[in-house]
Design an enzyme around this catalytic site. Structure first.
Site, PDB file in Angstrom:
ATOM      1  N   GLN A  48       7.259   3.929   3.855  1.00  0.00           N
ATOM      2  CA  GLN A  48       5.859   3.508   3.910  1.00  0.00           C
ATOM      3  C   GLN A  48       5.677   2.234   4.738  1.00  0.00           C
ATOM      4  O   GLN A  48       4.655   2.046   5.399  1.00  0.00           O
ATOM      5  CB  GLN A  48       5.369   3.271   2.466  1.00  0.00           C
ATOM      6  CG  GLN A  48       3.872   3.226   2.299  1.00  0.00           C
ATOM      7  CD  GLN A  48       3.231   4.590   2.171  1.00  0.00           C
ATOM      8  OE1 GLN A  48       3.725   5.434   1.445  1.00  0.00           O
ATOM      9  NE2 GLN A  48       2.145   4.814   2.877  1.00  0.00           N
TER      10      GLN A  48
ATOM     11  N   GLY B  15      -3.020   8.154  -4.321  1.00  0.00           N
ATOM     12  CA  GLY B  15      -2.405   9.366  -4.871  1.00  0.00           C
ATOM     13  C   GLY B  15      -1.146   9.767  -4.121  1.00  0.00           C
ATOM     14  O   GLY B  15      -0.816   9.211  -3.070  1.00  0.00           O
ATOM     15  N   ASP B  16      -0.439  10.715  -4.676  1.00  0.00           N
ATOM     16  CA  ASP B  16       0.714  11.374  -4.021  1.00  0.00           C
ATOM     17  C   ASP B  16       0.935  12.650  -4.845  1.00  0.00           C
ATOM     18  O   ASP B  16       0.013  13.109  -5.530  1.00  0.00           O
ATOM     19  CB  ASP B  16       1.946  10.451  -4.022  1.00  0.00           C
ATOM     20  CG  ASP B  16       3.089  10.991  -3.155  1.00  0.00           C
ATOM     21  OD1 ASP B  16       2.967  10.951  -1.922  1.00  0.00           O
ATOM     22  OD2 ASP B  16       4.104  11.475  -3.701  1.00  0.00           O
TER      23      ASP B  16
ATOM     24  N   LYS C  81       0.860  -1.182   0.000  1.00  0.00           N
ATOM     25  CA  LYS C  81       0.000   0.000   0.000  1.00  0.00           C
ATOM     26  C   LYS C  81       0.889   1.221   0.000  1.00  0.00           C
ATOM     27  O   LYS C  81       1.827   1.311   0.804  1.00  0.00           O
ATOM     28  CB  LYS C  81      -0.876  -0.021   1.272  1.00  0.00           C
ATOM     29  CG  LYS C  81      -1.836   1.128   1.361  1.00  0.00           C
ATOM     30  CD  LYS C  81      -3.179   0.779   0.761  1.00  0.00           C
ATOM     31  CE  LYS C  81      -4.046   1.982   0.465  1.00  0.00           C
ATOM     32  NZ  LYS C  81      -3.749   2.680  -0.823  1.00  0.00           N
TER      33      LYS C  81
ATOM     34  N   SER D 161      -6.981   5.574   3.735  1.00  0.00           N
ATOM     35  CA  SER D 161      -7.022   4.701   2.565  1.00  0.00           C
ATOM     36  C   SER D 161      -7.341   3.269   2.992  1.00  0.00           C
ATOM     37  O   SER D 161      -8.113   2.567   2.330  1.00  0.00           O
ATOM     38  CB  SER D 161      -5.670   4.708   1.850  1.00  0.00           C
ATOM     39  OG  SER D 161      -5.593   5.787   0.952  1.00  0.00           O
TER      40      SER D 161
ATOM     41  N   THR E  73      -4.842  13.376   5.204  1.00  0.00           N
ATOM     42  CA  THR E  73      -3.433  13.549   5.567  1.00  0.00           C
ATOM     43  C   THR E  73      -3.252  14.853   6.345  1.00  0.00           C
ATOM     44  O   THR E  73      -2.602  14.879   7.398  1.00  0.00           O
ATOM     45  CB  THR E  73      -2.539  13.519   4.314  1.00  0.00           C
ATOM     46  OG1 THR E  73      -2.864  12.355   3.560  1.00  0.00           O
ATOM     47  CG2 THR E  73      -1.068  13.474   4.694  1.00  0.00           C
TER      48      THR E  73
ATOM     49  N   LYS F 157       5.535   3.422   8.332  1.00  0.00           N
ATOM     50  CA  LYS F 157       4.349   4.260   8.512  1.00  0.00           C
ATOM     51  C   LYS F 157       3.097   3.389   8.591  1.00  0.00           C
ATOM     52  O   LYS F 157       2.263   3.537   9.482  1.00  0.00           O
ATOM     53  CB  LYS F 157       4.231   5.219   7.317  1.00  0.00           C
ATOM     54  CG  LYS F 157       3.019   6.113   7.370  1.00  0.00           C
ATOM     55  CD  LYS F 157       2.794   6.859   6.068  1.00  0.00           C
ATOM     56  CE  LYS F 157       4.040   7.588   5.593  1.00  0.00           C
ATOM     57  NZ  LYS F 157       3.764   8.567   4.535  1.00  0.00           N
TER      58      LYS F 157
ATOM     59  N   ASN G 175      -2.567  18.896  -1.717  1.00  0.00           N
ATOM     60  CA  ASN G 175      -3.543  18.194  -0.896  1.00  0.00           C
ATOM     61  C   ASN G 175      -3.200  18.266   0.598  1.00  0.00           C
ATOM     62  O   ASN G 175      -4.050  18.621   1.420  1.00  0.00           O
ATOM     63  CB  ASN G 175      -3.612  16.729  -1.372  1.00  0.00           C
ATOM     64  CG  ASN G 175      -4.501  15.893  -0.488  1.00  0.00           C
ATOM     65  OD1 ASN G 175      -4.030  15.262   0.457  1.00  0.00           O
ATOM     66  ND2 ASN G 175      -5.788  15.907  -0.757  1.00  0.00           N
TER      67      ASN G 175
ATOM     68  N   LYS H 280       5.314   1.828  -3.217  1.00  0.00           N
ATOM     69  CA  LYS H 280       5.210   3.183  -3.786  1.00  0.00           C
ATOM     70  C   LYS H 280       5.433   3.061  -5.286  1.00  0.00           C
ATOM     71  O   LYS H 280       6.103   2.121  -5.744  1.00  0.00           O
ATOM     72  CB  LYS H 280       6.291   4.082  -3.180  1.00  0.00           C
ATOM     73  CG  LYS H 280       6.002   5.558  -3.316  1.00  0.00           C
ATOM     74  CD  LYS H 280       5.059   6.070  -2.235  1.00  0.00           C
ATOM     75  CE  LYS H 280       4.593   7.485  -2.513  1.00  0.00           C
ATOM     76  NZ  LYS H 280       3.779   8.029  -1.409  1.00  0.00           N
TER      77      LYS H 280
HETATM   78  P1  NDP Z   1       0.359  17.686  -4.246  1.00  0.00           P
HETATM   79  O1  NDP Z   1       0.839  17.373  -5.608  1.00  0.00           O
HETATM   80  O2  NDP Z   1      -1.093  17.823  -3.993  1.00  0.00           O
HETATM   81  O3  NDP Z   1       1.042  19.025  -3.696  1.00  0.00           O
HETATM   82  C1  NDP Z   1       2.435  19.137  -3.606  1.00  0.00           C
HETATM   83  C2  NDP Z   1       2.752  20.597  -3.312  1.00  0.00           C
HETATM   84  O4  NDP Z   1       4.147  20.732  -3.116  1.00  0.00           O
HETATM   85  C3  NDP Z   1       2.399  21.501  -4.484  1.00  0.00           C
HETATM   86  O5  NDP Z   1       2.053  22.769  -3.978  1.00  0.00           O
HETATM   87  C4  NDP Z   1       3.689  21.559  -5.279  1.00  0.00           C
HETATM   88  O6  NDP Z   1       3.817  22.747  -6.047  1.00  0.00           O
HETATM   89  C5  NDP Z   1       4.715  21.527  -4.171  1.00  0.00           C
HETATM   90  N1  NDP Z   1       5.942  20.852  -4.632  1.00  0.00           N
HETATM   91  C6  NDP Z   1       6.062  19.622  -5.190  1.00  0.00           C
HETATM   92  N2  NDP Z   1       7.329  19.357  -5.509  1.00  0.00           N
HETATM   93  C7  NDP Z   1       8.027  20.464  -5.170  1.00  0.00           C
HETATM   94  C8  NDP Z   1       9.387  20.813  -5.247  1.00  0.00           C
HETATM   95  N3  NDP Z   1      10.288  19.959  -5.757  1.00  0.00           N
HETATM   96  N4  NDP Z   1       9.758  22.033  -4.771  1.00  0.00           N
HETATM   97  C9  NDP Z   1       8.845  22.894  -4.240  1.00  0.00           C
HETATM   98  N5  NDP Z   1       7.537  22.619  -4.155  1.00  0.00           N
HETATM   99  C10 NDP Z   1       7.139  21.423  -4.599  1.00  0.00           C
HETATM  100  O7  NDP Z   1       0.998  16.568  -3.288  1.00  0.00           O
HETATM  101  P2  NDP Z   1       0.563  16.134  -1.827  1.00  0.00           P
HETATM  102  O8  NDP Z   1       0.084  17.319  -1.078  1.00  0.00           O
HETATM  103  O9  NDP Z   1      -0.288  14.948  -1.951  1.00  0.00           O
HETATM  104  O10 NDP Z   1       1.963  15.636  -1.228  1.00  0.00           O
HETATM  105  C11 NDP Z   1       2.857  16.511  -0.538  1.00  0.00           C
HETATM  106  C12 NDP Z   1       3.793  15.685   0.306  1.00  0.00           C
HETATM  107  O11 NDP Z   1       3.045  14.902   1.246  1.00  0.00           O
HETATM  108  C13 NDP Z   1       4.661  14.671  -0.457  1.00  0.00           C
HETATM  109  O12 NDP Z   1       5.889  14.518   0.224  1.00  0.00           O
HETATM  110  C14 NDP Z   1       3.856  13.378  -0.315  1.00  0.00           C
HETATM  111  O13 NDP Z   1       4.672  12.233  -0.471  1.00  0.00           O
HETATM  112  C15 NDP Z   1       3.367  13.533   1.114  1.00  0.00           C
HETATM  113  N6  NDP Z   1       2.191  12.732   1.469  1.00  0.00           N
HETATM  114  C16 NDP Z   1       1.029  12.829   0.770  1.00  0.00           C
HETATM  115  C17 NDP Z   1      -0.069  12.084   1.161  1.00  0.00           C
HETATM  116  C18 NDP Z   1      -1.394  12.233   0.515  1.00  0.00           C
HETATM  117  O14 NDP Z   1      -2.351  11.638   1.030  1.00  0.00           O
HETATM  118  N7  NDP Z   1      -1.546  12.995  -0.544  1.00  0.00           N
HETATM  119  C19 NDP Z   1       0.017  11.122   2.270  1.00  0.00           C
HETATM  120  C20 NDP Z   1       1.270  11.155   2.980  1.00  0.00           C
HETATM  121  C21 NDP Z   1       2.310  11.926   2.553  1.00  0.00           C
HETATM  122  P3  NDP Z   1       2.983  22.993  -7.411  1.00  0.00           P
HETATM  123  O15 NDP Z   1       1.622  23.449  -6.955  1.00  0.00           O
HETATM  124  O16 NDP Z   1       3.757  24.028  -8.114  1.00  0.00           O
HETATM  125  O17 NDP Z   1       2.933  21.672  -8.128  1.00  0.00           O
END
Ligand code: NDP
Length: 444
Positions: free
Chosen positions: A111, A165-166, A90, A376, A209, A114, A240, A126
């Protein structure tokens, strides 16, 4: 040489070109030293650590897709099935140009621990692709997702491996991926989570999250005699995790004054307006300059800078290694009292150490962002029993899981004489469960 050092040396030698994976393994194994020393003979006999750091398998595949002008592009797709000792693999799918095997191995490894911390029966995995959804039309994203699933479907399933998603993979992408799986296999099953509410998704999964991060923070603060109410918080990211972390923090009485994306960041002295942020990022899929256009009191800055804003608590919610030693020094100098990771491994090893050494409360993503994968798993339960639970029921379960994780990691750290070291506590508690299951199931 100690068992931990032997395994670390071997991991470094075999994965020299995967720095993020090396960083994640180093952090975990370093903090497991005391546990490993206490069980060295037992673990060595079954090569437990060597098996723990090697994924069960890595699947790599070609993803050809056609853009709106008829040009054909080829991306690389991956699924890292890391460890299924306690349940089906997962973990999310990430679509971002930086994706390569090393990033997905680090994420898959994290993961595993976690998912163990959630107390739910899920193993670790992943996947993703170096595809960049920015600037692509819906039709292009759909064709890419269909091409991706046309290969991935062979390796996933409700009892085998359940992606979600991620970064770069939200509700739109999950819908296209699910549709293609169903089309190819003819099977309507919960083999993906984060689905839309009309086709098997769970209420609160979208928010889980971010909300979970704040429930976890509430409990850690309580254990330390502190609270969120009236505190100034800085948040990075605008996706997200960041959006719903800000929403919940504000519901709990804190004020979040920043957010950021990959090109710039916002300082909003009145507190981030979540409705505007969602309109900009979820509806318009625009840059944060659009947030500034709708909120004239806010400041927009190019580049990086969220950690320079004075705050009580900080929530890195964007991506790996976005908070480095310099940022940690600035946060401490500005009086920050807690850093709670919403993203996966957003804080470098040096920054983590500096924060801990300077008395800043610090919780690692594998504990504090586990609310997403936990919900999830609740979606998987609902799919299995062909029922949908109410938002209140899911939220209650999420809250109880996140409070539970905070207590578990706190207890584990204390048991090994490291009170308040939540990095060690999370690694130890996650490891103990996975290790016991791996040993019980024999060498494989
Ligand atoms: P999203 O794609 O929804 O959002 C990511 C955000 O971070 C966006 O604002 C993006 O900018 C910015 N971003 C991405 N890469 C970079 C970078 N290299 N430098 C600067 N800004 C960056 O992703 P999530 O919110 O889902 O995920 C964010 C983090 O949380 C990740 O580390 C993910 O692995 C982790 N996570 C997510 C979960 C989930 O349920 N979604 C669960 C657990 C962990 P822009 O808007 O310009 O694309």
């Amino acid at each position: 040489m100690s068992y931990v050092d032997e395994v670390l040396a071997s991991v470094q030698q075999k994965n020299a070109h995967e720095p993020e994976f090396l960083q994640a393994v180093t952090e975990v194994l370093e903090s497991l030293r005391v546990v490993v020393e206490a069980h060295e003979e037992e673990y060595r006999k079954v090569a437990l650590l060597e098996r723990l750091v090697e994924p069960d398998r890595i699947i790599t595949f070609r993803v050809p897709w056609t853009d709106d002008k008829g040009a054909v592009h080829v991306q690389r797709g991956y699924r890292v099935q890391f460890n299924n000792a306690i349940g089906p693999y997962k973990g999310g799918l990430r679509f971002h140009p930086s994706v390569y095997q090393g990033i997905l191995k680090f994420l898959g490894f994290e993961q595993v621990f976690k998912n163990a911390l959630t107390t739910l029966p899920i193993g670790g995995g992943k996947g993703g692709s170096d595809f960049d959804p920015h600037g692509k039309s819906d039709a292009e994203v759909m064709r890419f997702c269909q091409a991706f699933m046309t290969e991935l479907y062979k390796y996933v399933g409700a009892d085998i491996d359940v992606p979600a998603g991620d970064i770069g993979v939200g509700g739109r992408e999950v819908g296209y991926l699910f549709g293609q799986y169903k089309r190819i296999t003819g099977s309507y099953e919960g083999m993906l989570t984060g689905k839309g509410l009309t086709f098997g998704g769970s209420l609160i999964r979208t928010q889980a999250t971010g909300y979970g991060l704040l429930y976890h923070t509430e409990e850690i603060l309580k254990l330390n005699g502190k609270e969120l109410k009236d505190k100034i918080c800085v948040v990075s990211g605008a996706g997200n995790v960041a959006t719903y972390a800000i929403e919940k923090a504000q519901q709990l009485g804190a004020k979040c004054v920043t957010c950021s994306d990959s090109t710039g960041w916002i300082y909003d002295p009145d507190g981030i307006d979540v409705a505007v942020l969602r309109d900009v990022k979820e509806v318009k899929r625009a840059r944060l300059t659009e947030y500034k256009a709708q909120r004239p009191n806010a400041e927009y800055h190019e580049g990086k800078g969220v950690w320079t804003v004075k705050c009580d608590y900080a929530f890195p919610c964007a991506t790996q290694n976005e908070l480095d030693l310099e940022d940690a020094k600035t946060l401490v100098a500005n009086g920050c009292q807690g850093v709670f990771e919403g993203a996966n491994m957003p804080t470098t090893l040096e920054a983590t150490k500096y924060l801990q050494d300077n008395g800043v409360l610090f919780t690692p993503g594998k504990a504090s962002n586990a609310g997403g994968v936990a919900t999830s798993a609740l979606e998987m339960s609902q799919n299995s029993e062909r029922l949908s639970w109410s938002a209140e029921e899911v939220d209650e379960k999420l809250k109880s899981i996140m409070y539970g994780i905070a207590d578990t990691i706190s207890d584990a750290a204390e048991r090994y004489g490291m009170k308040g070291n939540y990095v060690a506590g999370a690694n130890i508690a996650g490891f103990e469960k996975v290790a016991a299951a791996m040993i019980a199931q024999g060498v494989y």
